[in-house]
Scaffold this motif. Structure first.
Motif, PDB file in Angstrom:
ATOM      1  N   ASP A   1       0.422  10.112  -8.794  1.00 57.28           N
ATOM      2  CA  ASP A   1      -0.348  10.638  -7.668  1.00 57.28           C
ATOM      3  C   ASP A   1      -1.834  10.813  -7.989  1.00 57.28           C
ATOM      4  OD1 ASP A   1      -0.044  12.708  -9.433  1.00 57.28           O
ATOM      5  OD2 ASP A   1       0.737  14.154  -7.985  1.00 57.28           O
ATOM      6  N   HIS A   2      -2.240  10.484  -9.214  1.00 57.26           N
ATOM      7  CA  HIS A   2      -3.656  10.533  -9.596  1.00 57.26           C
ATOM      8  C   HIS A   2      -4.297   9.144  -9.618  1.00 57.26           C
ATOM      9  CE1 HIS A   2      -3.264  14.691 -11.776  1.00 57.26           C
ATOM     10  NE2 HIS A   2      -3.058  14.753 -10.467  1.00 57.26           N
TER      11      HIS A   2
ATOM     12  N   ASP B   1      -5.958   2.395  -3.321  1.00 57.06           N
ATOM     13  CA  ASP B   1      -6.916   1.693  -2.479  1.00 57.06           C
ATOM     14  C   ASP B   1      -8.059   1.087  -3.293  1.00 57.06           C
ATOM     15  OD1 ASP B   1      -5.582   2.151  -0.127  1.00 57.06           O
ATOM     16  OD2 ASP B   1      -6.618   4.031   0.296  1.00 57.06           O
ATOM     17  N   TYR B   2      -8.338   1.666  -4.462  1.00 54.46           N
ATOM     18  CA  TYR B   2      -9.357   1.087  -5.352  1.00 54.46           C
ATOM     19  C   TYR B   2      -8.832  -0.184  -6.025  1.00 54.46           C
ATOM     20  CZ  TYR B   2     -12.264   0.377  -9.468  1.00 54.46           C
ATOM     21  OH  TYR B   2     -13.045  -0.187 -10.441  1.00 54.46           O
ATOM     22  N   HIS B   3      -7.590  -0.172  -6.431  1.00 57.35           N
ATOM     23  CA  HIS B   3      -7.045  -1.280  -7.229  1.00 57.35           C
ATOM     24  C   HIS B   3      -6.551  -2.453  -6.387  1.00 57.35           C
ATOM     25  CE1 HIS B   3      -7.160   0.931 -11.044  1.00 57.35           C
ATOM     26  NE2 HIS B   3      -6.793   1.987 -10.356  1.00 57.35           N
TER      27      HIS B   3
ATOM     28  N   HIS C   1       3.641   3.675  -4.482  1.00 63.82           N
ATOM     29  CA  HIS C   1       2.825   4.463  -5.409  1.00 63.82           C
ATOM     30  C   HIS C   1       3.605   4.774  -6.688  1.00 63.82           C
ATOM     31  CE1 HIS C   1      -0.687   5.338  -2.792  1.00 63.82           C
ATOM     32  NE2 HIS C   1       0.194   5.043  -1.859  1.00 63.82           N
TER      33      HIS C   1
ATOM     34  N   TYR D   1     -11.107   4.315 -14.221  1.00 58.96           N
ATOM     35  CA  TYR D   1      -9.830   3.989 -13.603  1.00 58.96           C
ATOM     36  C   TYR D   1      -8.985   3.164 -14.584  1.00 58.96           C
ATOM     37  CZ  TYR D   1     -12.473   4.982  -9.291  1.00 58.96           C
ATOM     38  OH  TYR D   1     -13.246   5.569  -8.323  1.00 58.96           O
TER      39      TYR D   1
ATOM     40  N   ASP E   1      -5.671   5.917  -7.646  1.00 55.74           N
ATOM     41  CA  ASP E   1      -6.199   5.556  -6.331  1.00 55.74           C
ATOM     42  C   ASP E   1      -5.852   4.095  -6.042  1.00 55.74           C
ATOM     43  OD1 ASP E   1      -7.602   5.089  -4.038  1.00 55.74           O
ATOM     44  OD2 ASP E   1      -9.568   5.612  -4.844  1.00 55.74           O
TER      45      ASP E   1
ATOM     46  N   ARG F   1       0.816  -1.216   0.000  1.00 57.21           N
ATOM     47  CA  ARG F   1       0.000   0.000   0.000  1.00 57.21           C
ATOM     48  C   ARG F   1       0.849   1.264   0.000  1.00 57.21           C
ATOM     49  NH1 ARG F   1      -5.231  -1.052   0.262  1.00 57.21           N
ATOM     50  NH2 ARG F   1      -6.022  -2.846   1.447  1.00 57.21           N
TER      51      ARG F   1
END
Length: 468
Positions: A76-77, A81-83, A52, A114, A79, A49
């Motif tokens: 930085d665009h 946590d979604y993936h 990035h 996304y 997400d 996590r």
């Protein structure tokens, strides 16, 4: 923002996609939790996590207008946590519970707002194991490309630590395998410069003639029949329960065999491992359809993907063409069935044009145009099918692989379905084992697990009949 135009073959998977037919491919791998690190999975997720850094295709977002393209998204665009998802199986965490979860995860179409990928870390698998399920859009990754990404992501060194997650490796990030880079073989169209413009033009003319000749012979057999009775052609397959309209929910089942065992059977049959794989599938489907009183009198036809990658790089997109092969489902004897399959696959390979990857992309686009047009216009599942199912065989890593010291024990492909083809069977080799994933439409195929069970029994029958 930087844009990368899509090839026609890649964009077609996006335009053919609906909520019932998500055009995504997946990979399910199981790993052993290291005995000295009982909190391995939680620690891994926590560390991942924090990463990035995104490499292609994990930082690509689809934009339809003005021209179908991939747009590179800044790190930085995205997400994360979604993936990245962390899940746990209900007790007892058997293969059944894992299969139910994967069936549900693979049924859901990905959100195009996304980048088109998901990574699921799954703990609670019995026997001190955990699982990794990843899915990505087929417009970005084919089977061979996915395995090459896997090779870059995992190491042959059990002592390697702090390894990067898949999205930080991608096609352009660091190779974590620990293996030396392989040589990159050339293709037929990569001529030396001394050939000059005349040589390049002559090569292009020869490639065009080869492609045109192959396509004309193929669709002549589709339209008027004739030719070798063992040669399969698109849209000459019999209608079966695999070839109607499908719905969103999926079923997923697995099977695995020793590669040495399959090679011994192949040698006794004077064929290849892929011939044995097709024969086992053909026998299992024959038995399954007979029990349902749905067996067509003519042999089922398989669409068999063939990799045409010109080099070892796992680039974004597809590098695959297709041949059609009979499965001998009209033949009871397993030895006679594999003889039919050997002949049919040889005839299918003979039909493929011997050209470079650029010309092969054009050949594949035209070959698949009628089928993909059906899918994009919503006509799939009506009328005679192009083939009855897809059966694919992808070479995987020969060596045992590790992720932060956690040994990968099994890997199974999870594939896509579409209207007109409700079953996909894909095999991947890994460390001496041949692992098969069966992806089916839940509403079309009752008890999909029976096909996996029958496959094992058909290998037994073929082995026994050949006296291996």
């Amino acid at each position: 923002m930087a844009r990368k135009l899509l090839k026609i073959n890649d964009s077609s998977w996006l335009f053919a996609e609906t909520y019932r037919t998500p055009m995504q491919v997946g990979m399910l791998a199981t790993f052993a939790v290291p005995e000295d690190r009982p909190t391995f999975v939680a620690d891994l997720v926590e560390r991942w996590r924090s990463v990035h850094q995104f490499e292609a295709p994990f930082n690509y977002q689809f934009k339809k207008a003005p021209i179908p393209s991939w747009v590179e998204v800044k790190d930085d665009h995205i997400d994360l946590d979604y993936h990245l998802r962390h899940s746990a199986l209900p007790s007892p965490g058997s293969q059944r519970e894992l299969g139910v979860l994967i069936s549900r995860l693979h049924s859901a179409k990905m959100d195009r707002r996304y980048p088109l990928w998901e990574c699921h870390v799954i703990e609670g698998l019995e026997g001190g194991k955990w699982a990794l399920y990843m899915k990505a859009h087929h417009s970005q990754v084919d089977g061979v490309g996915g395995i090459r990404l896997l090779r870059r992501m995992l190491s042959i060194d059990p002592d390697k630590r702090d390894m990067l997650p898949p999205w930080a490796v991608g096609t352009h990030g660091p190779d974590q395998s620990g293996l030396p880079p392989r040589e990159k073989p050339g293709t037929e169209l990569e001529r030396p410069q001394s050939a000059g413009l005349g040589g390049a033009l002559a090569g292009g003319v020869r490639a065009g003639a080869s492609v045109a000749g192959s396509l004309s012979r193929t669709y002549a057999e589709t339209l008027i029949g004739g030719g070798d009775t063992e040669r399969a052609a698109p849209f000459r397959a019999p209608k079966s329960i695999f070839n109607g309209r499908i719905h969103t929910p999926r079923r997923f089942a697995t099977q695995r065999y020793s590669i040495d065992r399959m090679k011994h059977v192949a040698k006794a049959a004077d064929g290849s491992l892929n011939d044995v794989f097709l024969a086992v599938c053909g026998g299992a489907l024959r038995r399954y359809l007979r029990e349902l009183e749905q067996l067509p009198k003519d042999s089922l036809t398989a669409n068999v993907p063939v990799s045409v990658r010109a080099h070892e790089g796992a680039k974004v997109g597809n590098a695959v063409t297709f041949l059609y092969a009979q499965l001998g489902t009209d033949i009871a004897d397993p030895v006679k069935r594999i003889e039919r399959i050997k002949t049919s696959t040889r005839l299918g390979k003979d039909r493929l044009p011997q050209v470079g990857q650029g010309a092969m992309d054009a050949y594949t686009a035209v070959l698949m145009l009628p089928f993909l047009s059906q899918a994009m216009l919503g006509f799939g599942g009506h009328g005679r099918p192009a083939s009855n199912l897809v059966i694919s065989n992808v070479p995987g890593p020969a060596e045992i692989r590790y992720l932060d010291g956690s040994q990968m024990e099994e890997i199974f492909p999870v594939s896509l379905l579409f209207n007109g083809q409700a079953l996909n069977i894909t095999g991947v080799s890994y460390a001496g084992e041949f692992n098969i994933g069966y992806t089916g439409d839940r509403d079309s195929l009752p008890s999909l697990q029976r096909i996996a069970v029958y496959s094992g029994e058909e290998l037994d029958a073929l082995q026994s009949t050949l006296g291996v």
